[in-house]
Design a protein around this motif. Structure first.
Motif, PDB file in Angstrom:
ATOM      1  N   GLU A  12      15.186  54.722 -44.234  1.00  0.00           N
ATOM      2  CA  GLU A  12      15.268  55.251 -45.596  1.00  0.00           C
ATOM      3  C   GLU A  12      14.969  56.753 -45.567  1.00  0.00           C
ATOM      4  O   GLU A  12      13.929  57.178 -45.063  1.00  0.00           O
ATOM      5  CB  GLU A  12      14.279  54.510 -46.495  1.00  0.00           C
ATOM      6  N   SER A  13      15.909  57.557 -46.096  1.00  0.00           N
ATOM      7  CA  SER A  13      15.714  59.015 -46.112  1.00  0.00           C
ATOM      8  C   SER A  13      16.383  59.645 -47.326  1.00  0.00           C
ATOM      9  O   SER A  13      16.974  60.718 -47.232  1.00  0.00           O
ATOM     10  CB  SER A  13      16.294  59.632 -44.831  1.00  0.00           C
ATOM     11  N   SER A  14      16.296  58.982 -48.474  1.00  0.00           N
ATOM     12  CA  SER A  14      17.061  59.435 -49.639  1.00  0.00           C
ATOM     13  C   SER A  14      16.472  60.657 -50.332  1.00  0.00           C
ATOM     14  O   SER A  14      17.192  61.405 -50.991  1.00  0.00           O
ATOM     15  CB  SER A  14      17.214  58.302 -50.655  1.00  0.00           C
ATOM     16  N   CYS A  15      15.148  60.863 -50.198  1.00  0.00           N
ATOM     17  CA  CYS A  15      14.527  61.988 -50.900  1.00  0.00           C
ATOM     18  C   CYS A  15      13.576  62.735 -49.974  1.00  0.00           C
ATOM     19  O   CYS A  15      14.011  63.418 -49.064  1.00  0.00           O
ATOM     20  CB  CYS A  15      13.826  61.479 -52.163  1.00  0.00           C
ATOM     21  N   ASP A  16      12.262  62.568 -50.172  1.00  0.00           N
ATOM     22  CA  ASP A  16      11.309  63.348 -49.374  1.00  0.00           C
ATOM     23  C   ASP A  16      10.378  62.478 -48.536  1.00  0.00           C
ATOM     24  O   ASP A  16       9.373  62.964 -48.022  1.00  0.00           O
ATOM     25  CB  ASP A  16      10.489  64.267 -50.281  1.00  0.00           C
ATOM     26  N   ASP A  17      10.687  61.201 -48.389  1.00  0.00           N
ATOM     27  CA  ASP A  17       9.921  60.322 -47.515  1.00  0.00           C
ATOM     28  C   ASP A  17      10.815  59.826 -46.390  1.00  0.00           C
ATOM     29  O   ASP A  17      11.898  59.285 -46.652  1.00  0.00           O
ATOM     30  CB  ASP A  17       9.355  59.112 -48.282  1.00  0.00           C
ATOM     31  N   LYS A  27      11.084  38.764 -43.384  1.00  0.00           N
ATOM     32  CA  LYS A  27       9.668  39.082 -43.225  1.00  0.00           C
ATOM     33  C   LYS A  27       9.503  40.462 -42.591  1.00  0.00           C
ATOM     34  O   LYS A  27      10.168  40.797 -41.609  1.00  0.00           O
ATOM     35  CB  LYS A  27       8.981  38.033 -42.353  1.00  0.00           C
ATOM     36  N   VAL A  28       8.612  41.271 -43.149  1.00  0.00           N
ATOM     37  CA  VAL A  28       8.385  42.630 -42.664  1.00  0.00           C
ATOM     38  C   VAL A  28       7.407  42.608 -41.488  1.00  0.00           C
ATOM     39  O   VAL A  28       6.280  42.135 -41.615  1.00  0.00           O
ATOM     40  CB  VAL A  28       7.838  43.541 -43.784  1.00  0.00           C
ATOM     41  N   LEU A  29       7.843  43.134 -40.342  1.00  0.00           N
ATOM     42  CA  LEU A  29       6.979  43.238 -39.167  1.00  0.00           C
ATOM     43  C   LEU A  29       6.287  44.595 -39.106  1.00  0.00           C
ATOM     44  O   LEU A  29       5.178  44.711 -38.589  1.00  0.00           O
ATOM     45  CB  LEU A  29       7.789  43.005 -37.886  1.00  0.00           C
ATOM     46  N   SER A  30       6.968  45.624 -39.613  1.00  0.00           N
ATOM     47  CA  SER A  30       6.365  46.965 -39.684  1.00  0.00           C
ATOM     48  C   SER A  30       7.032  47.745 -40.797  1.00  0.00           C
ATOM     49  O   SER A  30       8.189  47.502 -41.135  1.00  0.00           O
ATOM     50  CB  SER A  30       6.512  47.700 -38.348  1.00  0.00           C
ATOM     51  N   ASN A  31       6.280  48.688 -41.358  1.00  0.00           N
ATOM     52  CA  ASN A  31       6.804  49.503 -42.459  1.00  0.00           C
ATOM     53  C   ASN A  31       6.100  50.851 -42.409  1.00  0.00           C
ATOM     54  O   ASN A  31       4.948  50.975 -42.796  1.00  0.00           O
ATOM     55  CB  ASN A  31       6.544  48.804 -43.807  1.00  0.00           C
ATOM     56  N   VAL A  32       6.782  51.853 -41.877  1.00  0.00           N
ATOM     57  CA  VAL A  32       6.175  53.160 -41.623  1.00  0.00           C
ATOM     58  C   VAL A  32       6.803  54.208 -42.540  1.00  0.00           C
ATOM     59  O   VAL A  32       8.026  54.268 -42.666  1.00  0.00           O
ATOM     60  CB  VAL A  32       6.366  53.575 -40.141  1.00  0.00           C
ATOM     61  N   VAL A  33       5.960  55.016 -43.178  1.00  0.00           N
ATOM     62  CA  VAL A  33       6.443  56.075 -44.071  1.00  0.00           C
ATOM     63  C   VAL A  33       5.755  57.388 -43.719  1.00  0.00           C
ATOM     64  O   VAL A  33       4.529  57.443 -43.597  1.00  0.00           O
ATOM     65  CB  VAL A  33       6.169  55.740 -45.557  1.00  0.00           C
ATOM     66  N   ALA A  34       6.542  58.450 -43.552  1.00  0.00           N
ATOM     67  CA  ALA A  34       6.002  59.794 -43.360  1.00  0.00           C
ATOM     68  C   ALA A  34       6.266  60.593 -44.631  1.00  0.00           C
ATOM     69  O   ALA A  34       7.418  60.816 -44.997  1.00  0.00           O
ATOM     70  CB  ALA A  34       6.656  60.473 -42.159  1.00  0.00           C
ATOM     71  N   ASN A  35       5.200  61.001 -45.295  1.00  0.00           N
ATOM     72  CA  ASN A  35       5.337  61.793 -46.521  1.00  0.00           C
ATOM     73  C   ASN A  35       5.487  63.264 -46.183  1.00  0.00           C
ATOM     74  O   ASN A  35       5.045  63.723 -45.135  1.00  0.00           O
ATOM     75  CB  ASN A  35       4.113  61.600 -47.425  1.00  0.00           C
ATOM     76  N   GLN A  36       6.107  64.010 -47.094  1.00  0.00           N
ATOM     77  CA  GLN A  36       6.311  65.444 -46.904  1.00  0.00           C
ATOM     78  C   GLN A  36       5.461  66.207 -47.918  1.00  0.00           C
ATOM     79  O   GLN A  36       5.858  66.359 -49.074  1.00  0.00           O
ATOM     80  CB  GLN A  36       7.793  65.794 -47.059  1.00  0.00           C
ATOM     81  N   LEU A  37       4.326  66.688 -47.491  1.00  0.00           N
ATOM     82  CA  LEU A  37       3.396  67.363 -48.404  1.00  0.00           C
ATOM     83  C   LEU A  37       3.816  68.793 -48.716  1.00  0.00           C
ATOM     84  O   LEU A  37       3.292  69.403 -49.645  1.00  0.00           O
ATOM     85  CB  LEU A  37       1.982  67.356 -47.800  1.00  0.00           C
ATOM     86  N   PRO A  60       9.801  60.052 -34.480  1.00  0.00           N
ATOM     87  CA  PRO A  60       8.459  59.464 -34.411  1.00  0.00           C
ATOM     88  C   PRO A  60       8.264  58.264 -35.344  1.00  0.00           C
ATOM     89  O   PRO A  60       7.570  57.303 -34.989  1.00  0.00           O
ATOM     90  CB  PRO A  60       7.530  60.610 -34.816  1.00  0.00           C
ATOM     91  N   VAL A  61       8.876  58.326 -36.538  1.00  0.00           N
ATOM     92  CA  VAL A  61       8.721  57.226 -37.508  1.00  0.00           C
ATOM     93  C   VAL A  61       9.388  55.944 -36.988  1.00  0.00           C
ATOM     94  O   VAL A  61       8.805  54.850 -37.058  1.00  0.00           O
ATOM     95  CB  VAL A  61       9.291  57.631 -38.886  1.00  0.00           C
ATOM     96  N   ILE A  62      10.601  56.061 -36.456  1.00  0.00           N
ATOM     97  CA  ILE A  62      11.300  54.884 -35.922  1.00  0.00           C
ATOM     98  C   ILE A  62      10.578  54.347 -34.685  1.00  0.00           C
ATOM     99  O   ILE A  62      10.427  53.125 -34.517  1.00  0.00           O
ATOM    100  CB  ILE A  62      12.770  55.224 -35.614  1.00  0.00           C
ATOM    101  N   ASP A  63      10.088  55.251 -33.848  1.00  0.00           N
ATOM    102  CA  ASP A  63       9.327  54.832 -32.672  1.00  0.00           C
ATOM    103  C   ASP A  63       8.074  54.047 -33.091  1.00  0.00           C
ATOM    104  O   ASP A  63       7.757  53.003 -32.516  1.00  0.00           O
ATOM    105  CB  ASP A  63       8.932  56.063 -31.844  1.00  0.00           C
ATOM    106  N   ALA A  64       7.381  54.549 -34.122  1.00  0.00           N
ATOM    107  CA  ALA A  64       6.180  53.866 -34.617  1.00  0.00           C
ATOM    108  C   ALA A  64       6.517  52.493 -35.197  1.00  0.00           C
ATOM    109  O   ALA A  64       5.780  51.520 -34.999  1.00  0.00           O
ATOM    110  CB  ALA A  64       5.482  54.727 -35.675  1.00  0.00           C
ATOM    111  N   ALA A  65       7.650  52.404 -35.914  1.00  0.00           N
ATOM    112  CA  ALA A  65       8.063  51.120 -36.501  1.00  0.00           C
ATOM    113  C   ALA A  65       8.326  50.086 -35.409  1.00  0.00           C
ATOM    114  O   ALA A  65       7.913  48.917 -35.523  1.00  0.00           O
ATOM    115  CB  ALA A  65       9.308  51.308 -37.367  1.00  0.00           C
TER     116      ALA A  65
END
Length: 340
Positions: A12-17, A27-37, A60-65
């Motif tokens: 998911e990359s539609s806006c700023d996350d 069932k969700v096995l992982s769900n990682v979000v990087a916010n843009q401050l 990094p986000v996909i690797d973490a997921a």
């Protein structure tokens, strides 16, 4: 018989996350979000900065997921990504990466409508959360959208009401800006509203026919109200912040509920699900829950982490599309605007 080994990587990359998730079936096995401050200092999302940050975050986000799910990329069954709506530069980062990894792994590519995902997030298998049955009404409320949707099946949705101008999330954020609160101001209005009197100040609700919404007039009314009061007392906002926030939030919730009540009356459907970033608002959640006893509605409120932009909701749509073999080729294009 359900295949227990369907693994979806969702992006998911539609806006700023920048977000990535791994699902096994529903069932969700992982769900990682990087916010843009970085956007906070500008008082809103800067598209060019958002797309650059996505480029920095996506690997990094996909690797973490993958690591959090304890899954190897070779185990993946398909790649799902947000096709739109959203910021074009941001969407392109996610879609380009999704196309590349699907091609490299020789697995199906699945394009997902972001707004459908907010609705179908309710079908994630989550302990303690019930799934709606068809048909149901979905109220999708975010910084960019305000819609009432009649949902007859996973991919049979009809918008029966929407905003004619600004989205409800924008109404919250712009009101917060008028009050001098930092971006994003919506959560702060919710925070202070819990300490105030919702009947302290009255704001006129817009008269919009049918099931459509309008929030631009309310924003203007709040602006003029604050300007007038500050002329009388320069410290008015500081001295009445909790009551002002409570009154603004109360008015916005009333606008939403009035339209929902009309939608239930017109359709006869009493199952109501909410989704989108603004559905994290405590006042909206509590008011919707109260309708179960008040009107006999059955309400569905998603887990907090599935309300704001996230990849798990993209993954659940991806899973449903995988089951019906709704795949795309690498020629699929991102769309800043896309119909439900």
């Amino acid at each position: 018989m359900q295949n227990p080994e369907v693994f979806i990587l969702a992006i998911e990359s539609s806006c700023d996350d920048t977000a990535a998730s791994i699902l096994q079936n529903d069932k969700v096995l992982s769900n990682v979000v990087a916010n843009q401050l970085i956007h906070n200092q500008y008082g809103g999302v800067v598209p060019e900065l958002a797309s650059r940050a996505h480029q920095q975050n996506i690997v990094p986000v996909i690797d973490a997921a993958l690591r959090n799910a304890n899954i190897q990329k070779e185990q993946l069954s398909a790649i799902a990504f947000t096709q739109g709506p959203g910021l074009m530069g941001s969407l392109l980062v996610g879609s380009s990466f999704a196309k590349s990894i699907a091609l490299a792994l020789q697995i199906p590519l699945i394009a997902v409508n972001h707004m459908q995902a907010h609705v179908l997030a309710h079908f994630i298998d989550e302990e303690g959360y019930e799934k709606p049955t068809f048909p149901f009404l979905a109220l999708t409320i975010s910084g960019g959208h305000t819609q009432i949707i009649k949902v007859d099946d996973y991919f049979d949705m009809t918008v029966i009401g929407e905003t004619t101008d600004d989205a409800v999330g924008e109404a919250f954020d712009k009101s917060a800006k008028i009050l001098g609160l930092p971006y994003p101001g919506g959560p702060l209005i919710d925070k202070y509203a819990q300490l105030g009197n919702p009947k302290a100040f009255a704001f006129t609700k817009p008269k919009v026919p049918g099931l459509d919404f309008s929030f631009s007039g309310l924003k203007t009314a709040i602006l003029y109200f604050i300007q007038k009061k500050k002329l009388e007392n320069p410290n008015f906002v500081d001295e009445n912040l909790n009551d002002i926030c409570a009154s603004i939030q109360h008015t916005i919730i009333e606008i939403l509920m009035d339209k929902l009540k009309l939608a239930v009356k017109e359709t006869g459907i009493k199952q109501i699900a909410i989704g989108g970033g603004v559905s994290a608002n405590s006042g909206i959640r509590n008011t919707l829950k109260e309708t179960e006893n008040k009107y006999g509605w059955k309400t569905f409120i998603p887990k907090f982490e599935y309300t704001t932009d996230n990849a798990a909701m993209i993954g659940i749509v991806g899973y449903q599309k995988f089951l019906s073999q709704k795949f795309e080729t690498s020629s699929v294009v991102s769309k800043a605007r896309i119909q439900l």
